[in-house]
Scaffold this active site. Structure first.
Site: not given
Ligand code: CO8
Length: 258
Positions: A65, A109, A112, A132
């Site tokens: 998400a 998400g 999911e 999460e």
């Molecule tokens: N939300 C918003 N932006 C994101 C997300 C995210 N989940 N994931 C990545 N991005 C953005 C980053 O902020 C970054 O943006 P910017 O360049 O502007 O800073 C861009 O994408 C590239 O990401 P990274 O630089 O972090 O890329 P890396 O290759 O270094 O890392 C990862 C990749 C490991 C995937 C890392 O981005 C990461 O850990 N992302 C978050 C993963 C996460 O925690 N996901 C769970 C989110 S919570 C959730 O899903 C709740 C579920 C319940 C509801 C579901 C409803 C749909």
């Protein structure tokens, strides 16, 4: 309809829907989920679509998400908006089969959403996770339930409590995905599977999907009775006559969805 967060191509009775927010690794925001639920409802109604493939980019199916969009919501807002509840319900109400073609990250998400599809074929670079807990929350669109049913309690607990990622090979061993293919061949391989599904009798495909899904919602006895009645009902179709007679006459069936 034109979408800002999705690209859609329809060919050979297969709709290929690509999540398209590369700047955020296809993070699921309310616009994307709302467009996706609209697109799936349209595909369900479109006679040129018999199977749907949902995919992301080579780097990410979806990284969860959208954390930026959610970060400052209050508890009351999350509850009153029914955060993502309505959209995921509309997505899972799709009657035509949906294959998730997952390359790269399918996290939170994103994992999911892939599990809400009918089955997952992944690239050998895929990484699944429910991280999460690292954000102080838990899965919110079915992850605790669907992952547990897919891979069992022990592995599901491990994923949800540690937030670790699962690589493609483990995902296949655990039964989360049906097949793993080389990353470069993901879309052609999944499209070939989708076209095979699209060639079959649509009433058989739609009812098979409904019966398998029913197994998650009911007792074994009721599920078997439901399947039996649907199976028997299919003998009222021309496609059943065509399928069985084509076998006996040693030729390919010509299904007409009747
Ligand atoms: N939300 C918003 N932006 C994101 C997300 C995210 N989940 N994931 C990545 N991005 C953005 C980053 O902020 C970054 O943006 P910017 O360049 O502007 O800073 C861009 O994408 C590239 O990401 P990274 O630089 O972090 O890329 P890396 O290759 O270094 O890392 C990862 C990749 C490991 C995937 C890392 O981005 C990461 O850990 N992302 C978050 C993963 C996460 O925690 N996901 C769970 C989110 S919570 C959730 O899903 C709740 C579920 C319940 C509801 C579901 C409803 C749909």
């Amino acid at each position: 309809m034109a979408y800002q967060t999705l690209n859609i191509e329809i060919d050979d009775y297969v709709a290929l829907i690509r999540l398209n927010r590369p700047e955020a690794l296809n993070a699921l925001n309310s616009q994307l989920l709302s467009e996706l639920s609209d697109a799936l409802q349209e595909a369900d109604k479109n006679e040129r679509v018999r199977c749907i493939v949902l995919t992301g980019s080579e780097k990410a199916f979806a990284a969860g998400a959208d954390i930026k969009e959610m970060a400052d919501k209050t508890g009351v807002e999350a509850y009153m908006d029914d955060l993502f509840g309505d959209q995921i319900d509309r997505i899972t109400a799709t009657r035509k089969p949906i294959i998730a073609a997952v390359a790269g990250y399918a996290l939170g998400g994103g994992c999911e959403l892939a599990m809400a599809c009918d089955f997952i074929i992944c690239a050998d670079n895929a990484k699944f996770g429910q991280p999460e807990v690292n954000l102080g929350v838990i899965a919110g669109i079915g992850g605790t339930q669907r992952l547990t049913r897919a891979i069992g309690k022990s592995k599901s607990m491990d994923m949800h409590l540690t937030g670790r990622f699962m690589e493609a090979a483990e995902a296949e061993r655990a039964g989360l995905v049906s097949r793993v293919v080389p990353a470069a061949k993901l879309i052609p391989e999944v499209m070939a599977v989708a076209r095979k599904i699209a060639e079959k009798s649509q009433i058989a495909i739609l009812t098979a999907k409904e019966c398998v899904n029913r197994s998650f919602e009911t007792t074994l006895r009721e599920g078997i009775l439901f399947e039996r009645r649907v199976f028997q009902g299919l003998f009222a179709t021309e496609d059943q006559k065509e399928g069985m007679h084509a076998f006996l006459e040693k030729r390919e069936p010509q299904f007409r969805d009747r």
